[in-house]
Design a protein around this motif. Structure first.
Motif, short mmCIF file in Angstrom:
data_model
loop_
_atom_site.label_atom_id
_atom_site.label_comp_id
_atom_site.label_asym_id
_atom_site.label_seq_id
_atom_site.Cartn_x
_atom_site.Cartn_y
_atom_site.Cartn_z
N MET A 107 13.76 -7.93 57.35
CA MET A 107 14.59 -7.35 58.40
C MET A 107 14.72 -8.29 59.59
O MET A 107 15.79 -8.41 60.18
CB MET A 107 14.00 -6.00 58.84
N GLN A 108 13.63 -8.99 59.94
CA GLN A 108 13.70 -9.94 61.04
C GLN A 108 14.64 -11.10 60.72
O GLN A 108 15.42 -11.54 61.57
CB GLN A 108 12.30 -10.47 61.36
N ILE A 109 14.56 -11.57 59.47
CA ILE A 109 15.45 -12.66 59.06
C ILE A 109 16.91 -12.22 59.10
O ILE A 109 17.79 -12.94 59.57
CB ILE A 109 15.06 -13.17 57.65
N ARG A 110 17.16 -11.00 58.62
CA ARG A 110 18.53 -10.49 58.63
C ARG A 110 19.05 -10.33 60.05
O ARG A 110 20.22 -10.63 60.34
CB ARG A 110 18.59 -9.15 57.90
N LYS A 111 18.20 -9.83 60.95
CA LYS A 111 18.63 -9.69 62.34
C LYS A 111 18.92 -11.04 62.97
O LYS A 111 19.90 -11.20 63.72
CB LYS A 111 17.55 -8.96 63.14
N THR A 112 18.08 -12.04 62.65
CA THR A 112 18.32 -13.38 63.19
C THR A 112 19.63 -13.95 62.69
O THR A 112 20.42 -14.51 63.46
CB THR A 112 17.16 -14.32 62.79
N LEU A 113 19.89 -13.80 61.39
CA LEU A 113 21.14 -14.29 60.82
C LEU A 113 22.34 -13.54 61.40
O LEU A 113 23.39 -14.13 61.65
CB LEU A 113 21.12 -14.15 59.30
N GLN A 114 22.18 -12.23 61.60
CA GLN A 114 23.26 -11.44 62.18
C GLN A 114 23.55 -11.87 63.61
O GLN A 114 24.72 -11.99 64.00
CB GLN A 114 22.90 -9.96 62.13
N MET A 115 22.49 -12.11 64.40
CA MET A 115 22.69 -12.58 65.77
C MET A 115 23.36 -13.94 65.78
O MET A 115 24.25 -14.21 66.61
CB MET A 115 21.33 -12.65 66.49
N LYS A 116 22.95 -14.83 64.86
CA LYS A 116 23.57 -16.15 64.79
C LYS A 116 25.05 -16.03 64.44
O LYS A 116 25.89 -16.74 65.01
CB LYS A 116 22.84 -16.99 63.74
N ALA A 117 25.36 -15.14 63.48
CA ALA A 117 26.76 -14.95 63.10
C ALA A 117 27.58 -14.39 64.26
O ALA A 117 28.73 -14.80 64.48
CB ALA A 117 26.85 -14.02 61.89
#
Length: 353
Positions: A107-117
């Motif tokens: 979930m942390q990785i997904r949130k990081t990728l989502q914020m980057k996107a």
């Protein structure tokens, strides 16, 4: 609706993984007569569930179901559940820790990728807004100035001068219409949940339509077309792909200084049709080639010598449309001079056609 589909998909994936782990353990127990690998296989299953599903719930759910399956089918007394045994408690704790840690990290990785996107998307929006605000200013200023000149000097201007000013207004209005079309296409492509409506399109008819529209917009420029003689059908959104070719052809007219030849070619390679638009003009500066399709060309490196500068918005629209069709567009300078743009589309099989 989308959340419901995702939940059903995660639930189905969880069931499939647990079932696969259970039957794999049954096979290993039958073939090798050992249950030593049972806990590890179920731990692996819990790990995969926590890694691939959206919510932490499925990993925790999978860990409890795994404990029940191990306790029921692979722990003595068989086909009975004893939840108070030390082995059961330790297995539950281990699987629960694996599920929570994996789910949390995922979930942390997904949130990081989502914020980057989101950051990249906001950056693209900012670049697009800067480009639009700058590019609309020049033609609007010209239109306003020409209209003011006609109104203030209507009696002193002869017919030829009035027609010249009106023709300039017409050209700027056409350019503004094309800019709006490009912006609407970007909005359509980038909108969440939008699916392209691909329909089988006959290549020859598609190219004829593009050339006819281009002739109306740029009557003074001839296009040399080279397409296969065979029947070719390509699934595509014809309206958007017409815009791609129109942008590339018009880009050559406005930016390829010294151009005397403009080509539109289509070749077949395997199951793909390769499109290319080439000219023999001034070419493209090597320093801006990597930034052509970003929509944010630097002003000091622009390729256009026209009063209208588009900062590559048309090319960024081309890239977005082609990308939505499952392909990529490239640009390069030719050794013989001029630039060439290429992309490919999947053709329709002969039996389907």
């Amino acid at each position: 609706m989308r959340m419901t589909k995702k939940t059903a998909s995660d639930g189905g994936f969880t069931v499939v993984v647990l079932a696969a782990a259970f039957f794999l353990n049954l096979l290993l127990d039958r073939w090798f007569e050992t249950i030593a690998l049972v806990p590890m296989i179920f731990v692996l299953g819990v790990f995969l569930i926590s890694l691939k599903t959206q919510h932490l719930f499925w990993g925790i759910f999978g860990s409890f179901v795994s404990v029940l399956l191990v306790n029921y089918a692979f722990t003595y007394p068989y086909f009975g559940i004893d939840l108070v045994s030390p082995e059961c408690i330790v297995s539950a704790l281990v699987m629960l820790v694996v599920a929570v840690m994996t789910g949390t990290l995922t979930m942390q990785i997904r949130k990081t990728l989502q914020m980057k996107a989101e950051i990249e998307k906001e950056s693209m929006r900012a670049n697009l807004l800067r480009a639009v605000s700058h590019d609309l200013r020049t033609p609007l200023t010209t239109v306003y100035g020409s209209c003011s000149a006609i109104i203030d000097n209507f009696d002193s201007l002869d017919k030829a001068e009035q027609i010249k000013l009106l023709r300039g207004i017409q050209q700027d209005a056409q350019w503004l219409i094309r800019m709006v079309e490009n912006l609407l296409s970007v909005t359509r492509i980038d909108a969440e949940g939008v699916q392209l409506k691909k329909t089988p399109t006959v290549l020859e008819e598609f190219i004829d339509t593009v050339l006819l529209k281009f002739k109306k917009r740029c009557p003074g420029t001839a296009v040399i077309a080279d397409i296969p003689d065979t029947f070719v059908s390509i699934p595509m959104d014809a309206v958007l792909m017409e815009q791609v070719l129109m942008n590339l052809l018009e880009n050559a007219v406005y930016h390829a200084r010294g151009m005397t030849e403009l080509r539109l070619c289509v070749t077949l390679k395997g199951s793909r049709a390769w499109f290319s638009v080439s000219d023999n003009g001034c070419g493209i500066e090597e320093s801006i080639l990597p930034h052509l399709f970003t929509g944010c060309l630097d002003r000091h490196t622009e390729t256009s010598d026209s009063c209208r500068s588009n900062m590559g918005i048309g090319l960024s629209v081309c890239a977005a449309i082609v990308r939505a069709h499952g392909s990529t567009i490239t640009a390069a300078n030719q050794k013989t001079g001029g630039a060439v743009f290429r992309f490919s589309l999947e053709t329709e099989a002969e039996d389907e056609a």
